[in-house]
Design a protein around this motif. Structure first.
Motif, short mmCIF file in Angstrom:
data_model
loop_
_atom_site.label_atom_id
_atom_site.label_comp_id
_atom_site.label_asym_id
_atom_site.label_seq_id
_atom_site.Cartn_x
_atom_site.Cartn_y
_atom_site.Cartn_z
N ARG A 172 -2.27 -15.12 -5.90
CA ARG A 172 -1.57 -13.87 -5.59
C ARG A 172 -2.44 -12.67 -5.91
NH1 ARG A 172 4.50 -14.14 -7.76
NH2 ARG A 172 4.56 -12.24 -6.52
N SER A 173 -3.11 -12.70 -7.06
CA SER A 173 -3.87 -11.50 -7.42
C SER A 173 -5.21 -11.43 -6.68
CB SER A 173 -4.05 -11.40 -8.93
OG SER A 173 -4.89 -12.44 -9.37
N ASP A 174 -5.88 -12.57 -6.48
CA ASP A 174 -7.18 -12.53 -5.80
C ASP A 174 -7.06 -12.22 -4.31
OD1 ASP A 174 -8.31 -13.18 -8.15
OD2 ASP A 174 -9.26 -15.04 -7.49
N TYR A 175 -6.02 -12.75 -3.69
CA TYR A 175 -5.94 -12.64 -2.23
C TYR A 175 -4.72 -11.89 -1.74
CZ TYR A 175 -9.45 -16.26 -2.81
OH TYR A 175 -10.56 -16.95 -3.21
N GLY A 176 -3.96 -11.33 -2.69
CA GLY A 176 -2.80 -10.54 -2.30
C GLY A 176 -1.72 -11.36 -1.61
N LEU A 177 -1.66 -12.67 -1.88
CA LEU A 177 -0.65 -13.50 -1.22
C LEU A 177 0.72 -13.29 -1.85
CD1 LEU A 177 -2.49 -16.93 -0.84
CD2 LEU A 177 -2.31 -15.08 0.81
N GLY A 178 1.77 -13.51 -1.07
CA GLY A 178 3.12 -13.44 -1.59
C GLY A 178 3.44 -14.69 -2.40
N GLU A 179 4.58 -14.65 -3.10
CA GLU A 179 4.95 -15.74 -3.99
C GLU A 179 5.07 -17.07 -3.23
OE1 GLU A 179 8.57 -14.99 -6.13
OE2 GLU A 179 8.33 -16.76 -7.39
N TYR A 180 5.75 -17.02 -2.08
CA TYR A 180 5.97 -18.25 -1.32
C TYR A 180 4.65 -18.85 -0.84
CZ TYR A 180 7.18 -21.39 2.48
OH TYR A 180 7.26 -22.49 3.29
N ILE A 227 -7.67 -9.07 2.18
CA ILE A 227 -6.25 -9.40 2.17
C ILE A 227 -5.76 -9.80 3.56
CG2 ILE A 227 -3.95 -8.40 1.76
CD1 ILE A 227 -5.04 -7.29 -0.78
N ILE A 228 -6.27 -9.10 4.58
CA ILE A 228 -5.87 -9.45 5.95
C ILE A 228 -6.37 -10.84 6.32
CG2 ILE A 228 -6.16 -8.81 8.38
CD1 ILE A 228 -6.54 -5.88 7.33
#
Ligand code: ZN
Ligand code: MN
Length: 501
Positions: A315-323, A361-362
């Motif tokens: 989540r923090s490295d790649y800005g992914l959401g929780e799911y 992130i994209i």
């Protein structure tokens, strides 16, 4: 419902060590029946067991991962009972000093306290051929190292019990100490479940005790659960069954019930033993186990990143959401594939100054979507694992960048991915081979546009009269003429230019 549900779990998992727990037989039971056996695991008199140090270290590593206290001075005990799959007439287990005590694991947003994790040996396997009246026993599994985890009775619903089992399986797999496949019996879950009237009980020092003169209902032990889905269904069935009995004023017998997957119900198996029936005593053939500080430090150094930390980092490295982070981290093979893809993409775009930083992130989101919605979907359909796919992380990264740079449209991308999964290979080579490259060469596109303008004079006339929506039809014609390969954005702007000339 008028009752509190109280659930505690006992989970056995087979360790994937090379040899068995107390002898040097290979630890694998897929072979011909009774071929991985020796006098020790067959319980012949006069043989001496030797403890498998790898299994002990794996158990302690697991305890460390779950925040348990480690007993550096421990021992093995005999658990005595008679059953035909138990060659010695007792199981070597651990009674009052397990290797690990305490600890916890989060599941379903709840904290589940762990009582203990101990090490023991597995039994043989009985089978009952349906057309004869005999039973067969295979001792290949006898002596396999098993870790048994016991939770405190703090789980209050079936969903949390299931989530706990799944999270625990994930931890075993991350640590690479067990394959923990429930269908193969490498992980076996039992649930103790009782229903108590509200305000009639409290939880103290690991026990459910009555408040005042309240009389507690007995607990039922659920066995024979061979999937997480079955676990949830079996617990839900028991909650209904027990509450209906209590409503009628009936007693719940203390018993063991098995889950019948076909009838979708639990059935009575036997009356439960208490631990006194097992006459535990220290195994006189095995010396106490002492793990010194240096050994403990070495075990600690084997610790890997655990699933909850992997999720946070994704989540923090790649800005992914929780799911997204949960799905990628759900399986160590998926998460390592995803991470390899991310670093390959970074290597690809790094040459262009700070492009990675701007687009990280994209790109990560795009790669994650393609992994979850396409790659994993296809693998699930074919019941295959990401561990043995033909697509390398490098090729997948290249593929994502081709999509990101608009070299292929999404239907071409689907075709290319299918081909990569079937035969492997470079995505750009597949793109050229199948003629799927997006056409953004203006000269080529203008030619196609001019031809459509010539072929469709009626629609062109309508457009010129002010019916501008007809442009969608004309774009569609150009797309069809280029077999979907034209870049639609460029087609639109060129077409507008041509029509307004
Ligand atoms: Zn053996
Ligand atoms: Mn056990």
């Amino acid at each position: 419902m008028n009752y509190d549900v109280i659930i505690g779990l006992e989970i056995h998992a087979a360790l994937n060590t090379k040899s068995k727990m107390f002898c040097s037989c290979p630890n694998e039971n897929s072979s011909e029946p009774n071929t991985n056996v020796c006098p020790i695991c067959l319980g012949h008199p006069g043989t001496l067991p030797t403890a498998n140090i790898q299994a002990i270290e794996d158990t302690i590593l697991l305890g460390l991962a779950l925040g348990c206290d480690i007993n550096q001075h421990s021992k093995f005990d005999r658990k005595n009972y008679f059953y035909p799959d138990l060659p010695k007439g007792y199981q070597i287990s651990q009674y009052d000093i397990p290797f690990c005590e305490g600890g916890k694991l989060e599941a379903n947003n709840k904290t589940v306290d762990i009582t203990r994790i101990h090490l023991e040996e597995d039994t043989g396997r009985l089978s009952h051929p349906p057309i004869s009246d005999e039973s067969l026993v295979d001792f290949n599994r006898a002596g396999t190292p098993l870790v048994e985890l016991v939770t405190e009775p703090v789980i209050r619903d079936a969903a949390t019990a299931k989530a706990f089992g799944q999270r625990y399986q994930q931890v075993l797999r991350y640590l690479r100490i067990s394959n923990a496949d429930m269908e193969k019996g490498e992980m076996r879950c039992e649930a103790n479940i009782s229903l108590q009237k509200k305000d009639s009980w409290k939880y103290k020092d690991g026990h459910i005790i009555p408040i005042g003169n309240a009389k507690l209902n007995h607990k039922v032990e659920l066995k024979n659960i061979n999937s997480f889905k079955a676990m949830e269904k079996a617990i839900e069935f028991e909650i209904k069954r027990q509450s209906a009995l209590i409503d009628k004023g009936e007693q719940i017998p203390a018993e063991t019930r098995g889950w019948n997957d076909i009838k979708n119900e639990t059935v009575r198996q036997r009356v439960k033993e208490t631990s006194a029936d097992y006459r535990y005593f220290p195994d006189p053939d095995l010396p106490p186990v002492v793990i010194n500080d240096k050994q403990l430090k070495e075990i600690k150094s084997r610790m890997v990143e655990l699933p909850w930390n992997a999720e946070l980092r994704l989540r923090s490295d790649y800005g992914l959401g929780e799911y997204d982070a949960q799905v990628l981290a759900s399986d160590i093979h998926i998460s390592s594939f995803a991470e390899e893809v991310m670093s390959e993409m970074q290597a690809w775009v790094e040459s262009e100054k700070d492009l990675w930083e701007r687009q990280r992130i994209i790109l990560a989101k795009l790669a994650t979507n393609w992994i979850i919605n396409e790659l994993l979907k296809h693998l699930n359909e074919k019941n295959e694992s990401i561990a043995d796919i033909k697509v390398t992380a490098e090729h997948f990264a290249k593929f994502i960048i081709m999509i990101h740079q608009g070299k292929i449209n999404s239907s071409a991308a689907q075709t290319i991915l299918n081909e990569m999964m079937k035969i492997g290979g470079e995505p750009d080579a597949i793109m050229r081979k199948l003629n799927l490259e997006i056409i953004d060469d203006e000269k080529v596109l203008i030619e196609a546009i001019k031809k459509i303008i010539k072929d469709k004079p009626d629609q062109v006339a309508e457009f010129k009269k002010g019916k501008t929506t007809v442009i969608q039809f004309l774009i569609g014609q150009v797309m069809a003429a280029t077999k979907g390969a034209a870049n639609p954005a460029i087609v639109k702007s060129l077409l507008e230019k041509e029509l307004n000339k």
